[in-house]
Write a protein that holds these residues in place. Structure first.
Motif, PDB file in Angstrom:
ATOM      1  N   LEU A 104       0.844  -1.188   0.000  1.00 42.49           N
ATOM      2  CA  LEU A 104       0.000   0.000   0.000  1.00 42.49           C
ATOM      3  C   LEU A 104       0.883   1.243   0.000  1.00 42.49           C
ATOM      4  N   PRO A 105       0.331   2.397  -0.388  1.00 42.82           N
ATOM      5  CA  PRO A 105       1.096   3.630  -0.232  1.00 42.82           C
ATOM      6  C   PRO A 105       1.458   3.826   1.242  1.00 42.82           C
ATOM      7  N   SER A 106       2.651   4.300   1.522  1.00 44.45           N
ATOM      8  CA  SER A 106       3.013   4.540   2.916  1.00 44.45           C
ATOM      9  C   SER A 106       2.109   5.618   3.495  1.00 44.45           C
ATOM     10  N   PHE A 107       1.996   5.617   4.809  1.00 40.46           N
ATOM     11  CA  PHE A 107       1.038   6.486   5.480  1.00 40.46           C
ATOM     12  C   PHE A 107       1.627   7.873   5.711  1.00 40.46           C
ATOM     13  N   ARG A 108       0.742   8.830   5.856  1.00 32.06           N
ATOM     14  CA  ARG A 108       1.139  10.226   6.014  1.00 32.06           C
ATOM     15  C   ARG A 108       0.369  10.842   7.180  1.00 32.06           C
ATOM     16  N   ASP A 109       1.087  11.292   8.176  1.00 33.49           N
ATOM     17  CA  ASP A 109       0.488  11.959   9.334  1.00 33.49           C
ATOM     18  C   ASP A 109       0.476  13.457   9.042  1.00 33.49           C
ATOM     19  N   MET A 110      -0.737  13.988   8.800  1.00 37.48           N
ATOM     20  CA  MET A 110      -0.826  15.348   8.277  1.00 37.48           C
ATOM     21  C   MET A 110      -1.158  16.409   9.326  1.00 37.48           C
ATOM     22  N   HIS A 111      -1.102  16.033  10.592  1.00 41.49           N
ATOM     23  CA  HIS A 111      -1.197  17.042  11.659  1.00 41.49           C
ATOM     24  C   HIS A 111      -0.566  16.479  12.921  1.00 41.49           C
ATOM     25  N   ILE A 112       0.634  16.956  13.214  1.00 38.01           N
ATOM     26  CA  ILE A 112       1.358  16.493  14.396  1.00 38.01           C
ATOM     27  C   ILE A 112       2.291  17.607  14.848  1.00 38.01           C
ATOM     28  N   HIS A 113       2.727  17.518  16.103  1.00 39.79           N
ATOM     29  CA  HIS A 113       3.670  18.487  16.673  1.00 39.79           C
ATOM     30  C   HIS A 113       4.934  17.731  17.073  1.00 39.79           C
ATOM     31  N   LEU A 114       5.839  17.565  16.135  1.00 39.29           N
ATOM     32  CA  LEU A 114       7.069  16.826  16.402  1.00 39.29           C
ATOM     33  C   LEU A 114       8.039  17.622  17.267  1.00 39.29           C
ATOM     34  N   ASP A 115       7.866  18.918  17.322  1.00 42.54           N
ATOM     35  CA  ASP A 115       8.893  19.787  17.902  1.00 42.54           C
ATOM     36  C   ASP A 115       8.847  19.863  19.421  1.00 42.54           C
ATOM     37  N   LYS A 116       7.724  19.487  20.051  1.00 41.54           N
ATOM     38  CA  LYS A 116       7.624  19.697  21.501  1.00 41.54           C
ATOM     39  C   LYS A 116       7.008  18.477  22.199  1.00 41.54           C
ATOM     40  N   THR A 117       7.397  17.312  21.770  1.00 42.00           N
ATOM     41  CA  THR A 117       6.858  16.094  22.361  1.00 42.00           C
ATOM     42  C   THR A 117       7.551  15.752  23.683  1.00 42.00           C
ATOM     43  N   LEU A 118       6.819  15.044  24.532  1.00 38.96           N
ATOM     44  CA  LEU A 118       7.395  14.457  25.734  1.00 38.96           C
ATOM     45  C   LEU A 118       7.658  12.970  25.539  1.00 38.96           C
TER      46      LEU A 118
END
Length: 443
Positions: A104-118
């Motif tokens: 299948l086409p690889s998945f795409r996460d189109m709303h996330i906050h990678l910059d300030k995760t715990l």
């Protein structure tokens, strides 16, 4: 700003990660093994051949109803990060044995906050208080400490996404007086370290309000960088003005040739008026059509059916997309209505583990499954259509059952999944066995 990728060197010699012996559980990942995979992946140029790959080829009908999905085995030749050739399967041929796994086409996460995760830090549940402005005050107190190792935690969060079959994300990045552009700089370090296995586009996000905390000078500076979108946040509740905030956001996007993706949590009249005003500005500036998105847009969930249809029609005409959270407490977004009217609808994990939320597995396939449950999409056809949410649009068969993916020349961004068809993959949240990004075999 999509990142280039290069495939694994000596992959066939690495039996521990070969497809024949790989056992992988979504949401669980060994960070070191992924890092090792990337380290071995820097010189082979995105070239390999997969055999015994299962592809969807059409629908099976009974009385004009789709009852099953036809599949066949193929050989997939990948070169220079693209699908070079799709051939009838030759079991005895040389190549990496996909063991009949569904591609299948690889998945795409189109709303996330990678910059300030715990994520990758000590567990803590959220401790919200004081509404959105109270949360802003909390971030102002904690961001400086979080930034000390934010690149490391972003890399670990990316690895979680990869373990769930995601090779691309749209990440919002804090731009405000507390962190200034440091969140952006630190995330760019993480993305650079993952450039062989993960792609991203970035949204400059005034999390503390464009005017509420005077983030505008920093947003102007960020707009000059290679970010992709100008973001925004609840113009009425935070900045106190729809027109002033949206006008400035639109002008920044126009001046610097960026798209727009604003957070709009406001679910009442102010939320609807914000969407309507943004539509007006997009229609005045056609260059923004197809490049403008509203994230969350909870106001749409509070409208009656007739008004939802009217708004869906207007959004589709202006080519303004919706990036929806699935689900959201107490609100049911009209995703089927939006899709039926031709609105570009995407989804993401949003805040997986941070001060805003501690809910999230990292799997957009799970989000898709939740959507299927929420909207009663339980048929073979309905489940297969829902896959669009996980891939941000691309699915193997069109509505007529004609194969539209993959084709020679497509980017080699794909997953191999333990399922007989995409409908089963959505229904069962089937295990991801391999992720390939731009021809680079991540695992």
């Amino acid at each position: 700003m999509e990142k280039s990728s290069i495939s694994r060197k000596n992959f066939l010699k690495n039996s521990a990660l070969s497809l024949a012996g790989l056992a992988f559980t979504p949401g669980v990942i060994q960070a070191q093994s992924l890092k090792s995979a990337e380290d071995k992946n820097k010189t082979s140029g995105g070239t390999c051949t997969l055999k015994n790959v299962r592809l969807e080829t059409g629908f099976i009908y009974e009385n004009d109803e789709v009852t099953a999905t036809k599949t066949e085995l193929f050989s997939i030749e990948i070169a220079n990060g693209k699908i070079k050739k799709i051939s009838p399967n030759q079991p005895g041929a040389k190549g990496i044995d996909a063991k009949g796994m569904l591609m299948l086409p690889s998945f795409r996460d189109m709303h996330i906050h990678l910059d300030k995760t715990l994520y990758a830090d000590k567990w803590r549940a959220i401790r919200r208080s004081g509404g959105i402005k109270g949360m802003i005050e909390l971030e102002q107190r904690t961001l400086r400490e979080m930034l000390k190792n934010s690149s490391y935690k972003a890399e670990r969060l990316i690895e979680l996404l990869q373990s769930c079959g995601t090779g691309f994300a749209r990440s919002h990045v804090n731009i405000e007086p507390t962190s200034k552009l440091d969140s952006l700089k630190n995330l760019e370090i993480a993305l650079s370290n993952k450039k062989n296995s993960f792609g991203a586009e970035l949204v400059a996000f005034p999390q503390h309000g464009l005017y509420y905390t005077n983030s505008l000078p920093y947003m102007k500076e960020a707009a000059k960088t290679n970010i992709d979108f100008i973001g925004g946040l609840d113009p009425t509740n935070v900045d106190g003005s729809i027109e002033r905030t949206i006008d400035t956001t639109v002008q920044l996007a126009l001046d610097h040739h960026k798209g727009i993706d604003i957070h709009l949590h406001e679910s009442g009249e102010s939320g609807l008026k914000t969407i309507e005003y943004l539509l007006t500005k997009v229609n005045e500036n056609e260059i923004l059509k197809g490049k403008t998105f509203v994230s969350h847009a909870f106001a749409l969930a509070t409208l009656d059916k007739t008004k939802q249809q009217s708004m869906a029609e207007q959004l589709a005409a202006a080519q303004v997309g919706i990036v929806s959270t699935i689900p959201f407490t107490g609100l049911i977004m009209p995703i089927p209505t939006l899709i039926n009217y031709g609105v570009n609808v995407m989804t993401g994990n949003d805040s997986i583990v941070d001060y805003w939320s501690t809910i999230g597995s990292g799997s957009v396939l799970q989000k898709t499954n939740l959507a299927a449950q929420l909207y009663g999409q339980v048929t073979e056809f309905g489940l297969s259509r829902m896959l669009k949410l996980a891939t941000a649009g691309s699915i193997p068969l069109n509505d007529k059952g004609e194969q539209q993916w993959p084709k020679a020349g497509d980017s080699a961004d794909l997953v191999l999944i333990d399922a007989s068809c995409s409908a089963e993959a959505v229904s069962r949240i089937s295990p991801v066995k391999s992720l390939i990004h731009k021809g680079n075999i991540v695992f």
